[in-house]
Design a protein around this motif. Structure first.
Motif, short mmCIF file in Angstrom:
data_model
loop_
_atom_site.label_atom_id
_atom_site.label_comp_id
_atom_site.label_asym_id
_atom_site.label_seq_id
_atom_site.Cartn_x
_atom_site.Cartn_y
_atom_site.Cartn_z
N LEU A 17 0.83 -1.21 0.00
CA LEU A 17 0.00 0.00 0.00
C LEU A 17 0.86 1.26 0.00
N GLY A 18 1.88 1.27 0.86
CA GLY A 18 2.75 2.44 0.97
C GLY A 18 3.48 2.73 -0.33
N ALA A 19 4.01 1.69 -0.97
CA ALA A 19 4.73 1.88 -2.24
C ALA A 19 3.81 2.46 -3.31
N ALA A 20 2.60 1.92 -3.38
CA ALA A 20 1.63 2.40 -4.38
C ALA A 20 1.27 3.86 -4.13
N ILE A 21 1.01 4.21 -2.87
CA ILE A 21 0.64 5.60 -2.54
C ILE A 21 1.78 6.56 -2.85
N ALA A 22 3.01 6.18 -2.46
CA ALA A 22 4.17 7.05 -2.67
C ALA A 22 4.40 7.31 -4.15
N ILE A 23 4.34 6.27 -4.95
CA ILE A 23 4.55 6.42 -6.39
C ILE A 23 3.44 7.29 -7.00
N TYR A 24 2.21 7.05 -6.56
CA TYR A 24 1.08 7.83 -7.09
C TYR A 24 1.25 9.32 -6.77
N THR A 41 9.94 4.23 0.25
CA THR A 41 8.90 3.78 1.19
C THR A 41 9.14 2.34 1.63
N ILE A 42 9.44 1.49 0.66
CA ILE A 42 9.67 0.07 0.97
C ILE A 42 10.83 -0.09 1.95
N LEU A 43 11.87 0.71 1.77
CA LEU A 43 13.05 0.62 2.65
C LEU A 43 12.76 1.07 4.07
N CYS A 44 11.69 1.86 4.25
CA CYS A 44 11.39 2.40 5.58
C CYS A 44 10.30 1.66 6.33
N VAL A 133 10.71 13.21 1.05
CA VAL A 133 9.57 13.56 1.91
C VAL A 133 8.40 12.63 1.65
N ILE A 134 8.08 12.39 0.38
CA ILE A 134 6.96 11.52 0.03
C ILE A 134 7.26 10.07 0.40
N GLY A 135 8.45 9.61 0.03
CA GLY A 135 8.80 8.20 0.29
C GLY A 135 8.86 7.88 1.77
N PHE A 136 9.66 8.65 2.52
CA PHE A 136 9.80 8.39 3.95
C PHE A 136 8.53 8.74 4.71
N GLY A 137 7.87 9.84 4.31
CA GLY A 137 6.64 10.26 4.98
C GLY A 137 5.53 9.25 4.83
N THR A 138 5.38 8.70 3.62
CA THR A 138 4.35 7.68 3.40
C THR A 138 4.61 6.45 4.25
N ALA A 139 5.88 6.06 4.33
CA ALA A 139 6.24 4.88 5.15
C ALA A 139 5.85 5.11 6.61
N LEU A 140 6.15 6.29 7.12
CA LEU A 140 5.83 6.60 8.52
C LEU A 140 4.33 6.59 8.76
N ILE A 141 3.58 7.14 7.82
CA ILE A 141 2.12 7.21 7.99
C ILE A 141 1.48 5.83 7.97
N VAL A 142 1.83 5.01 6.97
CA VAL A 142 1.20 3.69 6.89
C VAL A 142 1.67 2.77 8.02
N ASN A 143 2.86 3.06 8.56
CA ASN A 143 3.39 2.21 9.63
C ASN A 143 2.90 2.62 11.00
N MET A 144 2.09 3.69 11.06
CA MET A 144 1.53 4.09 12.35
C MET A 144 0.47 3.11 12.84
N TYR A 145 -0.09 2.32 11.92
CA TYR A 145 -1.05 1.31 12.37
C TYR A 145 -0.31 0.02 12.69
#
Length: 330
Positions: A17-24, A41-44, A133-145
């Protein structure tokens, strides 16, 4: 070849999900190398929230250092594979020295973008910054759950208590009859279960950004200390040379304890019972044989160990049951 069973877990779903959102998002705002946002995103995506935050910070800093290296070696030097290789040769030790070595792969992604562009402009710098910002930020957001693991920890807790009850019950049988067919497997099961539970409890700590302690971790650490005492007691019990009158008193105490191994903290009452047990010992006739003397010495040592066992539980705050009570001593 038989395939191993596989279940798609939360981390796998979050990574996809995170990879798809970040790329989009990167593609939506028109960034160059937008697919790299998905790689970052995947790396984070990490097993815990704290690890994800640390990973994002480490990768961001490493990437910024990489941009600095690129300016020095490429802009002040030249864009050439030999220069790139020499730069990486120096870049990796710098990351290791500053403790950001785990950010090398993500920084290498940024570095290769700059090498490919052959011109470090303000626009390219902003492009790479937005990718981060998008890559790392998306990873942090999706990983909050993070799914709750408390139910699993509760099952481990209940199983440890069941194992301890069995150990005390089997010990009681041996004290009363001088023999038992107990294999002692619960000791090894307890050790393995506590080790697994402590690892899971630590993971729960890592999933709370502002929490540094965990009631489950303290609980299983307390049980681990108690298990060490149990392991010291059992050889003394099996080595008793004879059964004396005091043996039955110890057996009664351990039987009572076996029926009250729970998560609460009312160890005070059992320490009081242990004091009465010691008083009863003092009132009983002195041993009249060497073997009885040795048995008495071992029983006194067992009592001292059990006192430590209860003191460990006494210092533990305990769990509250559904009615808000602390129901048990052991």
């Amino acid at each position: 070849m038989k395939l191993k069973p596989y279940r798609i877990g939360y981390r796998t779903m979050k990574t996809a999900l995170g990879a798809a959102i970040a790329i989009y998002l990167a593609q939506l705002i028109g960034l160059d190398y937008y697919v790299s946002a998905g790689i970052l995103t995947i790396l984070c995506i990490q097993p815990t929230k704290k690890k994800s935050v640390r990973a994002a910070f480490s990768r961001f800093v490493a990437s910024m250092i990489a941009i600095g290296f690129a300016f020095v070696f490429f802009e002040l030097g030249t864009y050439h594979p030999v220069v790139l290789g020499f730069m990486i040769l120096l870049f990796i030790p710098v990351l290791v020295s500053f403790g950001f070595s785990d950010g090398f792969v993500s920084s290498a992604v940024i570095l290769l973008h700059l090498y490919d562009a052959k011109n470090l402009t303000g626009g390219l710098f902003l492009n790479e910054l937005m990718l981060m910002v998008i890559g790392f930020g998306t990873a942090l957001i999706v990983n909050m759950y993070m799914p709750s693991i408390e139910k699993k920890l509760d099952r481990y807790r209940e199983e440890v208590e069941r194992l301890y009850s069995t150990i005390f019950r089997e010990t009681t049988i041996y004290l009363r009859h001088g023999e038992s067919d107990w294999t002692g497997k619960e000791l090894m099961e307890s050790e393995k279960l506590i080790e697994k539970a402590k690892a899971l409890a630590y993971q729960d700590v890592e999933n709370h950004l502002l929490r540094h302690e965990n009631k489950y971790y303290h609980y299983f650490d307390m049980r681990e200390q108690q298990l060490q005492i149990i392991e010291r007691i059992l050889p003394k019990i099996t080595a008793l040379p004879v059964i004396v009158g005091q043996t039955q008193l110890v057996a009664d105490f351990l039987e009572d304890l076996s029926e009250h191994v729970h998560s609460g903290n009312t160890a005070d009452q059992y320490i009081t019972k242990l004091d009465r047990l010691k008083a009863n010992f003092a009132e009983m006739p002195l041993p009249d044989t060497h073997e009885k003397f040795l048995a008495m010495a071992d029983l006194n040592a067992i009592i001292q160990e059990m006192e430590t066992y209860l003191e460990i539980k006494q210092s533990y705050k305990g769990f509250h049951n559904k009615k808000g009570l602390n129901p048990s001593p052991a």
